[in-house]
Write an enzyme that holds these catalytic residues in place. Structure first.
Site, PDB file in Angstrom:
ATOM      1  N   ASP A  45       0.830  -1.203   0.000  1.00  0.00           N
ATOM      2  CA  ASP A  45       0.000   0.000   0.000  1.00  0.00           C
ATOM      3  C   ASP A  45       0.868   1.259   0.000  1.00  0.00           C
ATOM      4  OD1 ASP A  45       0.882  -0.137   2.604  1.00  0.00           O
ATOM      5  OD2 ASP A  45      -1.108  -0.232   3.520  1.00  0.00           O
ATOM      6  N   SER A  46       2.187   1.071   0.041  1.00  0.00           N
ATOM      7  CA  SER A  46       3.118   2.178  -0.201  1.00  0.00           C
ATOM      8  C   SER A  46       2.860   2.836  -1.542  1.00  0.00           C
ATOM      9  CB  SER A  46       4.561   1.671  -0.141  1.00  0.00           C
ATOM     10  OG  SER A  46       4.740   0.529  -0.963  1.00  0.00           O
ATOM     11  N   ASP A  84      -0.672  -6.279   0.036  1.00  0.00           N
ATOM     12  CA  ASP A  84      -1.196  -5.687   1.265  1.00  0.00           C
ATOM     13  C   ASP A  84      -2.718  -5.670   1.270  1.00  0.00           C
ATOM     14  OD1 ASP A  84       0.950  -4.998   2.899  1.00  0.00           O
ATOM     15  OD2 ASP A  84       1.323  -3.127   1.838  1.00  0.00           O
ATOM     16  N   LYS A 112      -0.715  -9.499   3.230  1.00  0.00           N
ATOM     17  CA  LYS A 112       0.025  -8.939   4.361  1.00  0.00           C
ATOM     18  C   LYS A 112      -0.885  -7.997   5.129  1.00  0.00           C
ATOM     19  CE  LYS A 112       3.428  -5.828   3.885  1.00  0.00           C
ATOM     20  NZ  LYS A 112       2.976  -4.701   4.750  1.00  0.00           N
ATOM     21  N   GLU A 114      -1.159  -5.548   8.871  1.00  0.00           N
ATOM     22  CA  GLU A 114      -0.392  -4.859   9.896  1.00  0.00           C
ATOM     23  C   GLU A 114      -1.083  -4.964  11.252  1.00  0.00           C
ATOM     24  OE1 GLU A 114       1.090  -1.319   6.810  1.00  0.00           O
ATOM     25  OE2 GLU A 114       0.207  -0.793   8.759  1.00  0.00           O
ATOM     26  N   GLU A 180       9.515  -3.809  10.571  1.00  0.00           N
ATOM     27  CA  GLU A 180       9.901  -2.511  10.014  1.00  0.00           C
ATOM     28  C   GLU A 180      10.344  -1.544  11.104  1.00  0.00           C
ATOM     29  OE1 GLU A 180       8.219   1.048   7.077  1.00  0.00           O
ATOM     30  OE2 GLU A 180       7.082  -0.810   7.318  1.00  0.00           O
TER      31      GLU A 180
END
EC number: 2.1.2.11
Length: 263
Positions: A45-46, A84, A112, A114, A180
């Site tokens: 999602d960057s 993501d 993925k 978070e 991270e």
């Protein structure tokens, strides 16, 4: 070339062979990365910041991720492709399952997400329904408003909390973990404590694998440049050589160096 699998990454961990991964968002770069030997890619999602120009990852939608996942899959048909689930796409296990189905149909091999122990039920639900999960701990960009910015995580007592979260995610069925922006010492503890492969970004050279945002690897990131970033293009001279250098430095533990690490 045979498809890259989670089992192969597990073998790399057992044999202490470090592996390089990178973000990818389109067909052309995915093909370039695959041609030069990167077998694990992330549609992150960057893309909200690097591709769409937002100041955070929060505006990214599931549809955005699915669009870019399809493009990357066409460029790298044999890579292990992580995608993501974006902000608010997995607030409940049921919502996570519905959205994971979208990105898996688009070509992802794994999703993925978070967060820590609060995701245990979600991870269990996904893995029980044949959706492989990669966890993400430390600096989790979707939580930027809680953290008050992009800051190193896991110092002091918070390190034990992060380790407990990592163990909980693994026990729930997660098969990979991204760490991270955490101290090297904590990254080493987590990597050694888990049986699943750990991929670092801003976590020193002690994790099983390494990931970089492709724009950081090529030195084309606008604005603030993270401490852990390295411009491989500046040294190598062209993109293909830069990718090869990135892989070589990760595999030999040259990158990330002390200058890219936190304590």
């Amino acid at each position: 070339m045979k498809p890259t699998t989670i089992a192969l990454l597990q073998k790399c961990k057992q044999e202490k062979k470090r592996f390089a991964t990178i973000t990818a968002y389109d067909y052309s770069f995915a093909r370039l990365f695959a041609d030069e030997g990167i077998n694990v890619m992330l549609v992150g999602d960057s893309l909200g910041m690097t591709v769409q120009g937002h100041d955070s990852t929060l505006p990214v939608t599931v549809e955005d991720i699915a669009y870019h996942t399809r493009a990357v899959r066409r460029g790298a048909p044999n890579c292990l492709l992580l995608s993501d689930l974006p902000f608010m796409a997995y607030a409940t296990p049921e919502q996570a399952f519905e959205n994971a189905a979208v990105v898996m149909r688009a070509g992802a091999n794994m999703v993925k997400i978070e967060g820590g122990a609060w995701l245990v039920d979600t991870v269990k639900m996904l893995t029980e329904r044949a959706v492989p999960v990669c966890g993400h701990l430390g600096l989790t960009p979707q939580s930027v408003n809680i953290f008050g910015g992009y800051k190193i995580q896991g110092r002091g007592d918070a390190g034990q909390v992060l380790l407990d979260d990592a163990l909980a995610l693994e026990a729930a069925g997660a098969q990979l973990l991204v760490l991270e922006c955490v101290p090297v010492e904590l990254a080493k503890r987590v990597t050694e404590a888990l049986s699943i492969p750990v991929i670092g970004i801003g976590a020193g050279n002690v994790t099983d694998g390494q990931i970089l945002v492709m724009h950081d690897a090529f030195g084309i990131t606008g604005g603030h440049i993270p401490k852990f970033a390295k411009n491989f293009l500046a040294e190598a001279g062209d993109m293909r050589a830069a990718v090869r250098q990135y892989i070589a430095e990760v595999e030999s533990s040259v990158y990330p160096g002390e200058e890219h690490s936190f304590h």
